[in-house]
Structures are given as C-alpha cells and as structure tokens.
Design an enzyme around this catalytic site. Structure first.
Site, PDB file in Angstrom:
ATOM      1  N   HIS A 197       0.835  -1.210   0.000  1.00  0.00           N
ATOM      2  CA  HIS A 197       0.000   0.000   0.000  1.00  0.00           C
ATOM      3  C   HIS A 197       0.869   1.258   0.000  1.00  0.00           C
ATOM      4  O   HIS A 197       0.542   2.263   0.634  1.00  0.00           O
ATOM      5  CB  HIS A 197      -0.949   0.000   1.201  1.00  0.00           C
ATOM      6  N   GLY A 239       2.189   4.563  -8.769  1.00  0.00           N
ATOM      7  CA  GLY A 239       1.166   5.402  -8.162  1.00  0.00           C
ATOM      8  C   GLY A 239       1.615   6.828  -7.984  1.00  0.00           C
ATOM      9  O   GLY A 239       1.186   7.729  -8.702  1.00  0.00           O
TER      10      GLY A 239
END
Length: 388
Positions: A279, A333
């Site tokens: 994450h 990301g």
C-alpha cells in the site's frame, strides 16, 4: 550522441505505440526524471493534498525502503548484442499494451488536477497501458468509461461491511466496460498516517467521492480514518474472494500480498492475478519493501497467473529489476500523481514516457530486446561468479 531511446516515430531503433514526444515543446520538456516532477508537484500542491499523496505510516520506514531497496540490486551489463530494436510491448489478460508499466489505483485525484482521474485515464489510453480506478475516486465510473469509449481499464474494490454496496459497485463497473477487478486486501484498518492526522485531512470543498454519490456515501467530512472505519469490513476472509468471484465474470487480481503463504492462498481461492503491494508504505510500517518479497512470491506463483509489483518504482531500471525477479508488470502510483499535479494529462504522459524510455535503455544495455526475454540472469549475484 543523440539518445536513440526516445519514443517517437523518427526512431527506427524502437518499436512503440507512444507518440507523446511528437507534441509541441512545453515546460514539461525540462523535466528529466520522476524525482524532478516530484519536487515540482511538492511546490504546486496545497500542503494537505501533498502530504496525503506523499506520506506513509508511522516512521515511514517502509515508504523509504520501497525505493531504497532497488538501489541495492545491481544489473549486469552485456556487450556485443544486437539491440537495434528494443520492444516493450506485452500482453496481460489478452490485452496487448505498449509497456509493462501500469497505473496503480490512487484516490482523490482531483486534488492534483482539475480533471483528476479523467486526465489519468485519457493518458493511459493514449499511451496504451492500463489504469486501475480507485474506489475512492473523485470522478464517476461512468465519466471515465465515456472518456475511453467503454474501455476504462481495471476497477479497484474494497469489500464493505454492507456487501450490497460492494456488489452494486461490481455490477456497475462490469456493465460499463471495466475489464478486471483489483481487490485490495491489506486495509482491514487504515494505517497510522501521522501527516493526515495532523492536517485533519478531508476533501477540499467542492470535491466528493463520486462513485458513492448514488449510494449517499460520498461524504468524507469526518476524515478518512472515520470513513474507512465506518465502511470497510475488517472481518474479510478468503471466503469473500469466493463470494466475489460468484457475482462477476471479470478476472480478479488480489492487491496487497506480501507473504508467500498468502500468495498460495490467493491462488487456492481463485485469484486471477496477484499484486505484490504494501500500500505504498501506508499500512504496516517496517514491513519489507515489495521488491524484497517479490522473488519469494514469484516462486509460489510460478507463472500460473499474472504477477504485478506495486511500490517504489522511480526509474526504468526499477521496472527491469522487477521483471527480472518474476513480475509480469509493475504499477506506479505516486509518480503518476506528481505528473498529474505538474501537467495534467500531459504530465501523466510525461511520466509514462520517461519510465518507458528508461526501461528501453536499460534493456538494451543488459542485452535484451523483448519483455519476454527478461530473466534473473541480468541481476548481479556475486555467488555465481565467485569461483570463476
């Protein structure tokens, strides 16, 4: 000597579908690395938005390690190999794409640019790669589908306490053209993100979680921690993956796998793909970097399903190392957010172009011309050569 690894139509040495570099010169041309775009994004973004995008959990040890671990992995240069044509095209779930560099799900992108997720999905379409839309998007799935003529990419999903909410999202995404689901499994509770706490993070006025507006669940005024605690189900188990597969025909990738045992369980319960991810260092601090655990998970997967690495990619050499350790593709990301913040759609294209060009160059310098030829022989291992 002119760099032959620019993605443009005038270069016969590179096979690519990207034509971004044919666009007129603009201020984005001055940026030569993701790190430079990061610095510009930091300058441009409001502090609360920047801190949300940039920060990790606790002491941010894992956040730093995701990047730093790549620097400890060395590549082996090769000589006198014909690398006049280097091709980064690959295929995943039957779709041909121009690069193994995919766009990771990232929430609330309209904090980064006025058009947010629309800029990102249009860039992904132009570059011919795949974007995964976050459930916590500030743009609706319908708008993104329209912008891509019904081919918006993949849809990231949390399983909510109210399974009907999750089921409705799945049906909605499937009906308008999303081609895969990305099930996030590493967030039973939100990691301790100090910066967001200190900033009392909430969406700026005028923005909402568009995907949930029809369900009256788009209000984030109480803060992200409260929203997650209210909505996301911490009792999620592998049986819920079976349930999810029973309500959709779409392939399901499980995102958030960091343990080889969990990779095996994911396969046992029917995962169609695995994304190695912590994450972005935003959940359990002091867990390993994703590139450290990738080889062990690759040994479990053994090519049975697509294996994707998420986390720490900042250079094309990082992409090459991940592929050499067994990944079929990588997700990026934060680099996308830095490009989006700096130049909207063109900024996202800039990031994709930079990383893919660097990947092509790294492939050539290690004697590789096709993605399918990448293997761990290009990773320096002193033990292999110590007896020579």
């Amino acid at each position: 000597m002119e760099n032959q690894f620019k993605n443009n139509n005038n270069s016969s040495s590179i096979e690519t579908s990207n034509q971004f570099s044919n666009k007129k010169t603009n201020r984005l041309d001055s940026f030569v690395s993701v790190s430079e775009l990061h610095e510009e994004a930091k300058r441009l973004l409001p502090k609360m938005a920047y801190d949300y995008y940039a920060s990790g959990s606790n002491d941010q040890i894992t956040l730093a390690e995701n990047e730093n671990a790549f620097s400890r992995i060395k590549l082996v240069p090769r000589s006198l190999v014909d690398v006049s044509k280097v091709n980064t095209k690959t295929r995943i779930f039957g779709r041909d794409i121009s690069t193994p560099i995919l766009i990771a799900p990232w929430a609330m992108q309209r904090m980064a640019s006025q058009r947010g997720e629309l800029d990102t999905v249009e860039a992904s379409k132009e570059f011919n790669t795949i974007m995964t839309l976050s459930s916590l998007s500030t743009t609706s799935v319908e708008d993104l589908s329209s912008a891509t003529n019904g081919n918006p990419g993949w849809f990231q999903l949390y399983v909510f306490k109210d399974r009907k909410v999750s089921e409705e999202l799945v049906k909605r995404a499937e009906s308008i053209g999303y081609s895969a689901l990305v099930l996030t499994v590493d967030t039973p509770f939100l990691g301790k993100r100090t910066a967001d706490f200190k900033n009392s993070f909430k969406l700026p006025n005028g923005l909402s979680l568009k995907i949930f507006e029809k369900l009256m669940l788009s209000n984030l005024d109480g803060g992200l921690n409260q929203y997650i605690a209210t909505m996301i189900d911490p009792s999620l188990t592998w049986n819920d993956l079976k349930w999810l597969k029973s309500i959709t025909k779409l392939p399901i990738l499980v995102k958030g796998i960091m343990c080889p045992k969990d990779a095996e369980l994911a396969l046992q319960y029917g995962a169609d793909g695995i994304i190695v991810s912590n994450h972005g260092g935003r959940q359990l601090d002091t867990c390993p970097s994703t590139i450290e655990v990738l080889p062990y998970i690759s040994k479990v997967v053994r090519g049975r399903v697509p294996l994707i690495l998420d986390g720490g990619i900042r250079r094309g050499t990082d992409v090459l190392k991940a592929l050499a350790f067994g990944a079929n593709a990588v997700c990026i990301g934060r680099p996308i957010i830095w490009g989006l913040s700096t130049g909207g759609k063109d900024g996202v294209l800039k990031v994709l172009n930079l990383l893919n060009s660097e990947l092509q160059l790294a492939m050539a310098l290690t004697g590789i011309t096709n993605i399918s030829d990448i293997n761990n022989s290009i990773i320096w291992d002193q033990n292999k050569y110590i007896k020579l």
